[in-house]
Design a protein around this motif. Structure first.
Motif, short mmCIF file in Angstrom:
data_model
loop_
_atom_site.label_atom_id
_atom_site.label_comp_id
_atom_site.label_asym_id
_atom_site.label_seq_id
_atom_site.Cartn_x
_atom_site.Cartn_y
_atom_site.Cartn_z
N PHE A 237 0.92 0.29 4.11
CA PHE A 237 0.24 0.24 2.70
C PHE A 237 0.30 -1.10 2.05
CE2 PHE A 237 0.60 4.72 2.98
CZ PHE A 237 -0.44 5.10 2.16
N ARG A 241 -3.55 -0.94 2.46
CA ARG A 241 -4.02 0.20 1.70
C ARG A 241 -5.32 0.30 1.16
NH1 ARG A 241 -3.17 1.28 -4.18
NH2 ARG A 241 -3.23 -0.91 -4.48
N THR A 307 -10.32 6.14 1.61
CA THR A 307 -9.81 5.29 0.66
C THR A 307 -10.71 4.95 -0.70
OG1 THR A 307 -8.42 4.09 2.15
CG2 THR A 307 -8.95 2.94 0.14
#
Length: 342
Positions: A237, A241, A307
């Motif tokens: 992350f 991320r 995402t």
């Protein structure tokens, strides 16, 4: 003149304390918090989070909150969700411009909080983490696992602190409230903070540490192995991320490149030297690497879509904008203010 008081005047402080089966520590904890913040010039509150305790912790929390006043607030979780969830519940309930967290086992010293807040503002930091230089714990069960975990976390995240496991930390509320904690990620808060702010704005400070007097420790050497697993999540992350395709795509390109070279070599062997390649293990390796490359690239594209869908659906951009410090707040009955001599 009280330097700490002048430095923090006009800011509200929320002290968040997750507690689990700490019934005997409730009253001593509140007494130490009030004693430790006796000279704090700003207004403050205490948020005690009961993490589904199986003893009388919740009952004592409510009783002592009623006795001490409205600045002592209790958040009671319906069951035991773990320290990370309890800490997040306290952070969500906090109303202060500055938030301090500490354990409910009396090993952290609340009297360190004013000096940590002073350091926060004096050095323009977003997080001041406590460093238990002289730990009062058993060497095998607490110190050795902690040292191993600290080194692993520092090497993986690039945020170099001496003591990740110390719960005594002071945050700027606008930054920590932009970070969400899940699983058992409370020990990685400085690393998560580094995704929202510069690592240069994360500092540490030597704090006191006391031996446990009541209750039992919830930690052991087994947590070191859990740290290794959690580190994989943190590392991913922190770096990927907002761009997971770069992670999966890199692996896919390397795998596909090696597989393609193998197949090209076998193609030359087959047609240039007329040698059989059907029974060669290298052929299977090349085919598997190319297929794996396609899977990694496809996974990266899907992760990229997820995402972007997340950021669009939640309306949360992959960045945080720093806001100016709020003006001095109006006084209300839900805060405690100490009289500080000039």
């Amino acid at each position: 003149m009280n330097v700490t008081g002048q430095q923090n005047k006009g800011h509200r402080l929320s002290v968040v304390v997750p507690m689990y089966n700490e019934a005997d520590n409730v009253l001593p904890l509140l007494e130490r918090v009030h004693e430790g913040l006796r000279g704090y010039a700003g207004h403050w509150e205490v948020i005690l989070v009961d993490d589904g305790s199986s003893d009388h912790t919740a009952r004592r929390l409510h009783a002592e909150a009623a006795r001490f006043g409205p600045h002592v607030r209790v958040v009671e979780l319906m069951r035991n969700f773990g320290q990370t969830a309890a800490m997040q519940a306290g952070l969500d309930a906090a109303r202060g411009d500055v938030i301090a967290t500490l354990d409910g086992d009396l090993q952290n010293d609340p009297s360190d909080i004013p000096a940590m807040i002073e350091r926060l503002y004096a050095d323009d930091l977003d997080l001041v983490a406590g460093w238990r230089r002289n730990r009062q714990d058993a060497l095998l069960m607490r110190k050795i696992p902690s040292r191993i975990a600290n080194r692993l976390i520092a090497r993986t995240t690039g945020v170099h602190l001496h003591d990740y496991g110390c719960s005594l930390k002071v945050y700027r509320a606008q930054v920590i409230k932009g970070v969400r904690l899940y699983g058992e990620m409370h020990r990685f808060i400085p690393a998560w903070m580094a995704m929202a702010t510069s690592p240069r704005r994360i500092g540490e400070m030597v704090v006191n540490h006391n031996a446990r007097l009541h209750g039992e420790s919830k930690y052991g050497i087994s947590r070191t192995f859990r740290v290794v697993l959690d580190l994989l999540t943190v590392a991913f992350f922190m770096r990927y991320r907002a761009r997971p395709l770069h992670f999966f795509g890199s692996i896919g390109l390397v795998s596909g490149g090696i597989g393609s070279l193998i197949l090209l070599y076998l193609l030359v062997v087959k047609f240039a030297y007329d040698e059989p390649i059907g029974t060669r293990p290298l052929l299977l390796v090349g085919v598997v690497l190319v297929i794996a490359a396609l899977q990694f690239l496809t996974t990266g594209v899907l992760a990229e879509l997820m995402t972007r869908t997340y950021f669009e659906s939640t309306r949360r951009p992959p960045y945080l904008v720093r806001e100016a410090d709020a003006p001095p707040p109006d006084v209300d009955s839900g805060w405690f203010a100490a009289e500080v001599a000039a």
